[in-house]
Structure formats: C-alpha cells, structure tokens
Enzyme design. Structure first.
Site, short mmCIF file in Angstrom:
data_model
loop_
_atom_site.label_atom_id
_atom_site.label_comp_id
_atom_site.label_asym_id
_atom_site.label_seq_id
_atom_site.Cartn_x
_atom_site.Cartn_y
_atom_site.Cartn_z
N SER A 117 0.81 -1.20 -0.02
CA SER A 117 0.04 0.09 0.03
C SER A 117 0.84 1.25 -0.09
CB SER A 117 -0.74 -0.06 1.41
OG SER A 117 -1.32 1.11 1.62
N TYR A 141 -1.51 -0.08 10.59
CA TYR A 141 -1.86 -0.62 9.09
C TYR A 141 -0.90 -0.48 8.06
CZ TYR A 141 -3.48 -1.31 4.33
OH TYR A 141 -3.45 -1.51 3.00
N LYS A 145 2.11 -3.35 6.46
CA LYS A 145 2.27 -3.67 5.10
C LYS A 145 3.78 -3.57 4.87
CE LYS A 145 -1.57 -4.59 3.52
NZ LYS A 145 -1.81 -5.78 2.73
#
Ligand code: WQD
Length: 326
Positions: A117, A141, A145
């Site tokens: 991402s 988050y 990643k």
C-alpha cells in the site's frame, strides 16, 4: 501455473481472480470470508475457506491444488481500526503472512506477489512518490504492510522465492457492478452514501497546502490494478529470482473537491460539499510515480477518474436502488 489468491473473495481480490483467469491462469481462492463474499468467486474457481494463520490447512491447499504461485491479498485494511487494534492487525497481516511464507517456502512454491500500500510512505514530502522515497508509515496498518514487504523480500533472498510487492494507491471503481466495493470506508463510496441519504458530501479540511486546499490523491481503477497483478505474476513466471517493489498508481493527482464535483456531475446530484475539520493523519498529497511499473512490467493504467466513478456508481445503485431515484 496455478495461482492461490488469498483474499480472493474480497473487493480487490475478486478483480484479481477475474483478470488472472481471463488471462488464462488457473486460480484457487483462499479466504476466511471474514469480509470476503463467497458469491464473488466465479464458477469453476475453487474456494478454500481458511485463515492464513492455519498452517496445516495452507499445507493441504498448496499441495492439493499443486499451487505454483501465490498472490497474497488477505489482510485487514482499515487504517483507523488499526490504531485501535494494533495487535490484531499485526497478527492478521504480519503473522498471517509469516505463516503463509513458511508454508510457501516449505512447499517450494516459486512465486509470490504481495498486496502492499501507499500507506507505507506515510506523509511523503515529494511531488511524485517513487519506490525509493523513504517509507515512514503513520499507522499500524501501514507498518504491517511495510513489515510484510520486509518479510517477503527476506524470504526471497533466503530461499530464492521470486517476489513482487505492489504498493496500491487509492483504489476505486469496479470491473462490473457485482464486483463493486461493498465497504463504505473510502472517499467515493462515502460520498455516494451521503448523497443517497440526502446529505452534503464532506470535505475533511480545505486548508491544506494544495491548489484548492483539499487533499490530493492518485486514484487507480481496480480493473487496472488487477491487470498489474497479472503483469507481475507473468514477470515472476518468466524470469525467476525477481525482487520487485512497485507503485501501482496513475501518476495523476486529483483533489477531494475535484472528486466530489465529478461525482455530483456523474450521479446527477447537485450537492455542494460542506467543509468539516481535517481528519487526523491525512497527508496533503500522495501521488505515485508509476514509471517503474511501466518499465519493469510494461503495465500502465488505462482507465481514468470518470471510468472509476461511473463504474463504482453502477455498483452502488445495484446495492442501493433508492440512490438512483432522486
Ligand atoms: C481520500 C481523501 C480524505 C471521505 C486510505 C489508506 C490507504 C488505502 C486507501 C487501504 C482523504 C478525503 C474522504 C470523505 C473526504 N487503504 N475524504 N471526505 O486516506 O487517502 O487512503 O485508503 O488499503 O492506505 O490510507 O483514502 O478514500 O479514505 O480518503 O474529504 O467523506 O478523501 O480526507 O484526503 P486515503 P480515503
């Protein structure tokens, strides 16, 4: 080749399954159906329901289907939720990937594509983000990643696994209405929801250092994103030993205000947005340089923002027929 698509019952995963099968690859879906929808898996594509934390199940699936490549999309993806539940995100996104990589390495699967991402970059202080722009994720988050990319790369170096990490920018649209995003956690569906409710769309802050004061993002059609996976899978198949990290975007910045204006025009609503305070943690501008993906994969986005909004709206109206009657 037979590709295992983890998260293949999700919004993006289902598009990847469709693109890969249309490109002539055999696919098998592995999904715990926590947010995935079984009906998204097309007829003829086996659906194995399971968690990436379940090593025994992964071993059986990899061997049972003769898997020769994995596209790993199964993950938790809500930035805000990750702030409240970091341990859950690390477990699902990092530990789940670690277990999967162990199974992949032991089974001798040669190719691995990771869903990453633009969140790995955090608040990049550059006009166009290249893959060499320093990574400084601003949420658990984004951290999971980035840690995932490290795990994948390190495993590749140690075992010869050929890998590609694809850093998605802002994904929108649908290849067909039934594959549309059912979540309402990104700008386009959030604006659709407000319009459908008869409310004004919200702009989260208009005092950013951008031309119109609202945040600028790089929106990419999910069908283009899916094609990038096909191209990455092919690149790994045809030249083993790869270690690719690629931005998947269009290299074009669009502001929140421009997006809302386009959405109003396309949907036939005419509701000017109201400006609310900034949402914490939003970077002013995140736009990809898409050059490396073009060079390495020969891939380039084909669809524009108009296509994204139009196709997303068709999917929205299918789920919310009342939205069309206004
Ligand atoms: C886009 C812009 C909002 C709704 C996140 C993750 C990223 C990726 C995609 C996961 C922002 C603004 C939004 C609204 C608004 N996630 N906005 N009014 O935050 O760029 O990226 O989703 O897999 O990792 O960080 O996407 O769609 O939430 O917001 O003004 O009603 O729209 O502030 O500037 P974001 P988004």
């Amino acid at each position: 080749m037979t590709w295992l698509i983890t998260g293949g019952a999700g919004y993006i995963g289902a598009h990847v399954v469709r693109a890969m099968t249309e490109a002539g690859e055999r696919t098998v879906v592995y999904d715990d159906l926590s947010t995935g929808i079984a009906e998204r898996v097309p007829p003829g594509v086996p659906l194995e329901v399971g968690s990436t934390l379940d090593r025994a199940r992964l071993d059986r699936v990899l061997a049972g289907h003769g898997i020769t490549g994995v596209v790993h999309l199964a993950a938790k993806k809500q930035v805000g939720e990750s702030v409240d539940r970091p341990l859950h995100y690390y477990r699902e996104n990092v530990e789940g990937l670690r277990v999967l990589l162990e199974a992949v390495a032991e089974a001798g699967v040669p190719s691995f594509v990771l869903s990453s991402s633009a969140a790995v970059y955090g608040t990049p202080d550059v006009d166009l983000v290249t893959e060499d722009t320093p990574c400084a994720p601003m949420s658990p988050y984004g951290e999971t990643k980035l840690a995932g990319e490290w795990l994948v790369r390190a495993t590749g170096r140690a075992t010869g696994l050929s890998t590609a990490s694809l850093r998605y920018f802002n994904v929108a649209g649908a290849a067909s209405p039934e594959l549309a995003d059912t979540g309402v956690s990104n700008l386009v569906p959030m604006v659709f929801e407000r319009l459908t409710e008869g409310a004004s769309p919200r702009v989260f802050g208009d005092d950013y250092p951008t031309p119109d004061g609202t945040c600028v993002r790089d929106y990419i059609h999910v069908a283009d994103l899916a094609e990038a996976h096909v191209a990455a899978a092919r690149a790994l198949e045809t030249s083993p030993g790869r270690d690719l990290t690629l931005n998947i975007g269009r290299g074009e910045g669009v502001s929140v205000r421009e997006m809302i204006d386009r959405i109003n025009a396309i949907t036939g609503y005419d509701r000017p947005p109201t400006v609310t305070p900034r949402r914490p943690g939003d970077p002013a501008r995140v736009v990809a340089s898409a050059d490396r993906a073009a060079t390495e994969l020969g891939w380039k986005a084909r669809y524009d923002v108009q296509d994204m909004i139009t196709s997303a709206w068709e999917g929205w109206v299918r789920l919310h027929p009342e939205a069309a009657r206004h």
